[in-house]
Design a protein around this motif. Structure first.
Motif, PDB file in Angstrom:
ATOM      1  N   ARG A 100       0.871  -1.175   0.000  1.00 27.56           N
ATOM      2  CA  ARG A 100       0.000   0.000   0.000  1.00 27.56           C
ATOM      3  C   ARG A 100       0.905   1.221   0.000  1.00 27.56           C
ATOM      4  O   ARG A 100       1.995   1.199   0.585  1.00 27.56           O
ATOM      5  N   VAL A 101       0.444   2.278  -0.637  1.00 31.36           N
ATOM      6  CA  VAL A 101       1.244   3.498  -0.741  1.00 31.36           C
ATOM      7  C   VAL A 101       0.382   4.694  -0.371  1.00 31.36           C
ATOM      8  O   VAL A 101      -0.823   4.701  -0.623  1.00 31.36           O
ATOM      9  N   VAL A 102       1.006   5.681   0.265  1.00 29.87           N
ATOM     10  CA  VAL A 102       0.332   6.947   0.537  1.00 29.87           C
ATOM     11  C   VAL A 102       1.275   8.078   0.134  1.00 29.87           C
ATOM     12  O   VAL A 102       2.472   8.036   0.412  1.00 29.87           O
ATOM     13  N   PHE A 103       0.723   9.056  -0.581  1.00 29.14           N
ATOM     14  CA  PHE A 103       1.409  10.314  -0.870  1.00 29.14           C
ATOM     15  C   PHE A 103       0.797  11.361   0.049  1.00 29.14           C
ATOM     16  O   PHE A 103      -0.433  11.418   0.191  1.00 29.14           O
ATOM     17  N   VAL A 104       1.624  12.201   0.636  1.00 33.41           N
ATOM     18  CA  VAL A 104       1.133  13.290   1.478  1.00 33.41           C
ATOM     19  C   VAL A 104       1.740  14.598   0.992  1.00 33.41           C
ATOM     20  O   VAL A 104       2.961  14.709   0.848  1.00 33.41           O
ATOM     21  N   TRP A 105       0.896  15.581   0.722  1.00 32.81           N
ATOM     22  CA  TRP A 105       1.319  16.954   0.438  1.00 32.81           C
ATOM     23  C   TRP A 105       1.006  17.789   1.672  1.00 32.81           C
ATOM     24  O   TRP A 105      -0.139  17.818   2.126  1.00 32.81           O
ATOM     25  N   ASP A 106       2.038  18.472   2.225  1.00 28.89           N
ATOM     26  CA  ASP A 106       1.815  19.312   3.401  1.00 28.89           C
ATOM     27  C   ASP A 106       2.853  20.430   3.429  1.00 28.89           C
ATOM     28  O   ASP A 106       3.618  20.595   2.485  1.00 28.89           O
ATOM     29  N   GLN A 107       2.847  21.200   4.496  1.00 29.91           N
ATOM     30  CA  GLN A 107       3.759  22.343   4.672  1.00 29.91           C
ATOM     31  C   GLN A 107       3.726  23.259   3.441  1.00 29.91           C
ATOM     32  O   GLN A 107       4.762  23.723   2.971  1.00 29.91           O
ATOM     33  N   ILE A 108       2.531  23.537   2.953  1.00 35.74           N
ATOM     34  CA  ILE A 108       2.347  24.291   1.716  1.00 35.74           C
ATOM     35  C   ILE A 108       2.301  25.783   2.006  1.00 35.74           C
ATOM     36  O   ILE A 108       1.493  26.244   2.823  1.00 35.74           O
ATOM     37  N   THR A 109       3.203  26.529   1.352  1.00 35.72           N
ATOM     38  CA  THR A 109       3.193  27.987   1.387  1.00 35.72           C
ATOM     39  C   THR A 109       3.278  28.486  -0.055  1.00 35.72           C
ATOM     40  O   THR A 109       3.340  27.682  -0.983  1.00 35.72           O
ATOM     41  N   ALA A 110       3.351  29.787  -0.236  1.00 35.72           N
ATOM     42  CA  ALA A 110       3.480  30.345  -1.579  1.00 35.72           C
ATOM     43  C   ALA A 110       4.823  29.995  -2.216  1.00 35.72           C
ATOM     44  O   ALA A 110       4.938  29.964  -3.445  1.00 35.72           O
ATOM     45  N   SER A 111       5.840  29.709  -1.394  1.00 34.95           N
ATOM     46  CA  SER A 111       7.177  29.468  -1.942  1.00 34.95           C
ATOM     47  C   SER A 111       7.760  28.095  -1.598  1.00 34.95           C
ATOM     48  O   SER A 111       8.914  27.817  -1.927  1.00 34.95           O
ATOM     49  N   SER A 112       6.968  27.242  -0.958  1.00 36.49           N
ATOM     50  CA  SER A 112       7.503  25.925  -0.604  1.00 36.49           C
ATOM     51  C   SER A 112       6.370  24.920  -0.387  1.00 36.49           C
ATOM     52  O   SER A 112       5.215  25.300  -0.186  1.00 36.49           O
ATOM     53  N   ALA A 113       6.735  23.664  -0.439  1.00 42.17           N
ATOM     54  CA  ALA A 113       5.791  22.574  -0.161  1.00 42.17           C
ATOM     55  C   ALA A 113       6.613  21.316   0.085  1.00 42.17           C
ATOM     56  O   ALA A 113       7.782  21.242  -0.293  1.00 42.17           O
ATOM     57  N   ARG A 114       5.966  20.335   0.720  1.00 42.30           N
ATOM     58  CA  ARG A 114       6.636  19.056   0.958  1.00 42.30           C
ATOM     59  C   ARG A 114       5.722  17.923   0.485  1.00 42.30           C
ATOM     60  O   ARG A 114       4.512  17.953   0.689  1.00 42.30           O
ATOM     61  N   TRP A 115       6.367  16.945  -0.154  1.00 42.95           N
ATOM     62  CA  TRP A 115       5.681  15.721  -0.575  1.00 42.95           C
ATOM     63  C   TRP A 115       6.416  14.549   0.056  1.00 42.95           C
ATOM     64  O   TRP A 115       7.651  14.525   0.083  1.00 42.95           O
ATOM     65  N   THR A 116       5.660  13.586   0.585  1.00 41.98           N
ATOM     66  CA  THR A 116       6.272  12.371   1.107  1.00 41.98           C
ATOM     67  C   THR A 116       5.543  11.163   0.541  1.00 41.98           C
ATOM     68  O   THR A 116       4.350  11.230   0.208  1.00 41.98           O
ATOM     69  N   GLN A 117       6.296  10.070   0.457  1.00 35.17           N
ATOM     70  CA  GLN A 117       5.733   8.785   0.056  1.00 35.17           C
ATOM     71  C   GLN A 117       6.054   7.784   1.150  1.00 35.17           C
ATOM     72  O   GLN A 117       7.177   7.740   1.643  1.00 35.17           O
ATOM     73  N   ALA A 118       5.070   6.982   1.522  1.00 34.97           N
ATOM     74  CA  ALA A 118       5.281   5.916   2.505  1.00 34.97           C
ATOM     75  C   ALA A 118       4.650   4.639   1.982  1.00 34.97           C
ATOM     76  O   ALA A 118       3.626   4.673   1.285  1.00 34.97           O
ATOM     77  N   PHE A 119       5.279   3.507   2.316  1.00 32.32           N
ATOM     78  CA  PHE A 119       4.764   2.187   1.964  1.00 32.32           C
ATOM     79  C   PHE A 119       4.346   1.463   3.225  1.00 32.32           C
ATOM     80  O   PHE A 119       4.958   1.621   4.279  1.00 32.32           O
ATOM     81  N   SER A 120       3.324   0.632   3.076  1.00 36.61           N
ATOM     82  CA  SER A 120       2.927  -0.288   4.131  1.00 36.61           C
ATOM     83  C   SER A 120       3.036  -1.702   3.574  1.00 36.61           C
ATOM     84  O   SER A 120       2.470  -2.011   2.519  1.00 36.61           O
ATOM     85  N   TYR A 121       3.767  -2.531   4.297  1.00 35.03           N
ATOM     86  CA  TYR A 121       3.954  -3.927   3.904  1.00 35.03           C
ATOM     87  C   TYR A 121       3.018  -4.855   4.676  1.00 35.03           C
ATOM     88  O   TYR A 121       3.080  -6.064   4.509  1.00 35.03           O
ATOM     89  N   ASP A 122       2.169  -4.262   5.539  1.00 31.59           N
ATOM     90  CA  ASP A 122       1.280  -5.060   6.401  1.00 31.59           C
ATOM     91  C   ASP A 122      -0.169  -4.569   6.327  1.00 31.59           C
ATOM     92  O   ASP A 122      -0.856  -4.475   7.331  1.00 31.59           O
ATOM     93  N   GLU A 123      -0.610  -4.251   5.095  1.00 26.73           N
ATOM     94  CA  GLU A 123      -2.007  -3.859   4.855  1.00 26.73           C
ATOM     95  C   GLU A 123      -2.417  -2.581   5.588  1.00 26.73           C
ATOM     96  O   GLU A 123      -3.566  -2.426   5.987  1.00 26.73           O
ATOM     97  N   GLU A 166       6.153   3.086   6.381  1.00 29.90           N
ATOM     98  CA  GLU A 166       7.555   3.489   6.324  1.00 29.90           C
ATOM     99  C   GLU A 166       7.696   4.592   5.279  1.00 29.90           C
ATOM    100  O   GLU A 166       7.488   4.362   4.080  1.00 29.90           O
ATOM    101  N   THR A 167       8.043   5.797   5.722  1.00 29.89           N
ATOM    102  CA  THR A 167       8.316   6.879   4.784  1.00 29.89           C
ATOM    103  C   THR A 167       9.625   6.563   4.081  1.00 29.89           C
ATOM    104  O   THR A 167      10.636   6.292   4.735  1.00 29.89           O
ATOM    105  N   ASN A 168       9.594   6.588   2.731  1.00 32.83           N
ATOM    106  CA  ASN A 168      10.789   6.211   1.981  1.00 32.83           C
ATOM    107  C   ASN A 168      11.258   7.266   0.991  1.00 32.83           C
ATOM    108  O   ASN A 168      12.316   7.121   0.388  1.00 32.83           O
ATOM    109  N   TRP A 169      10.487   8.327   0.811  1.00 33.02           N
ATOM    110  CA  TRP A 169      10.896   9.385  -0.122  1.00 33.02           C
ATOM    111  C   TRP A 169      10.290  10.679   0.373  1.00 33.02           C
ATOM    112  O   TRP A 169       9.082  10.760   0.634  1.00 33.02           O
ATOM    113  N   ILE A 170      11.123  11.704   0.492  1.00 33.94           N
ATOM    114  CA  ILE A 170      10.692  13.041   0.913  1.00 33.94           C
ATOM    115  C   ILE A 170      11.201  14.028  -0.123  1.00 33.94           C
ATOM    116  O   ILE A 170      12.391  14.015  -0.473  1.00 33.94           O
ATOM    117  N   MET A 171      10.327  14.878  -0.602  1.00 35.87           N
ATOM    118  CA  MET A 171      10.706  15.919  -1.562  1.00 35.87           C
ATOM    119  C   MET A 171      10.323  17.273  -0.963  1.00 35.87           C
ATOM    120  O   MET A 171       9.151  17.513  -0.674  1.00 35.87           O
TER     121      MET A 171
END
Length: 159
Positions: free
Chosen positions: A121-144, A149-154
């Motif tokens: 399972r995968v979740v993308f999260v967009w947060d910390q959004i301002t006019a000049s910045s934002a954060r995206w994270t990806q996490a996987f779940s191996y147990d439904e 586990e967050t594995n990528w942060i942009m």
């Protein structure tokens, strides 16, 4: 006189992302292995709206990984949800989409993916959004979905 009608059903949620960005990437060296070592590298991203904001396309350049990617996002008017599709230059294939919406300034998008042949399972999260910045994270779940586990942060910074 023509009045501008502001539609607040969610179709404008990704307007913050339009334009050019510098992106600081952090990726786990090994996913699903209790690894705590991260790779860090820089990239760029360019996002533009399509169909008056109902869709958008983002082209990402990851020179340190010798790859590029395209995110295509489309808004389902009836369900008031976004679907996000990803195409990597590594294989040229469009992956399974994630689906979700923004609430209280945070976007959460869920789906399924393959990680080294394992269904996750995968979740993308967009947060910390301002006019000049934002954060995206990806996490996987191996147990439904019991643990994630967050594995990528942009971290996006407007260029």
């Amino acid at each position: 006189m023509n009045a501008i009608v502001m539609i607040k059903d969610g179709r404008r949620d990704f307007d913050f992302l339009h334009g050019d960005w510098r992106v600081a990437h952090r990726m786990l060296k090994r996913r699903g292995a209790h690894c705590e070592d991260w790779l860090e590298f820089e990239g760029t991203s360019c996002n533009r709206p399509l169909m008056g904001g109902l869709c958008n396309v983002e082209e990402a350049d990851l020179p340190a990984r010798h790859s590029q990617g395209v995110a295509f996002r489309t808004f389902d008017i009836a369900r008031r949800t976004w679907s996000i599709y990803w195409v990597s230059s590594i294989d040229g294939m469009m992956g399974e989409p994630v689906h979700g919406r923004f609430e209280n300034g945070e976007g959460r998008f869920y789906g399924v993916d393959l990680d080294d042949g394992r269904c996750v399972r995968v979740v993308f999260v967009w947060d910390q959004i301002t006019a000049s910045s934002a954060r995206w994270t990806q996490a996987f779940s191996y147990d439904e979905g019991l643990t994630w586990e967050t594995n990528w942060i942009m971290q996006f910074t407007r260029a």
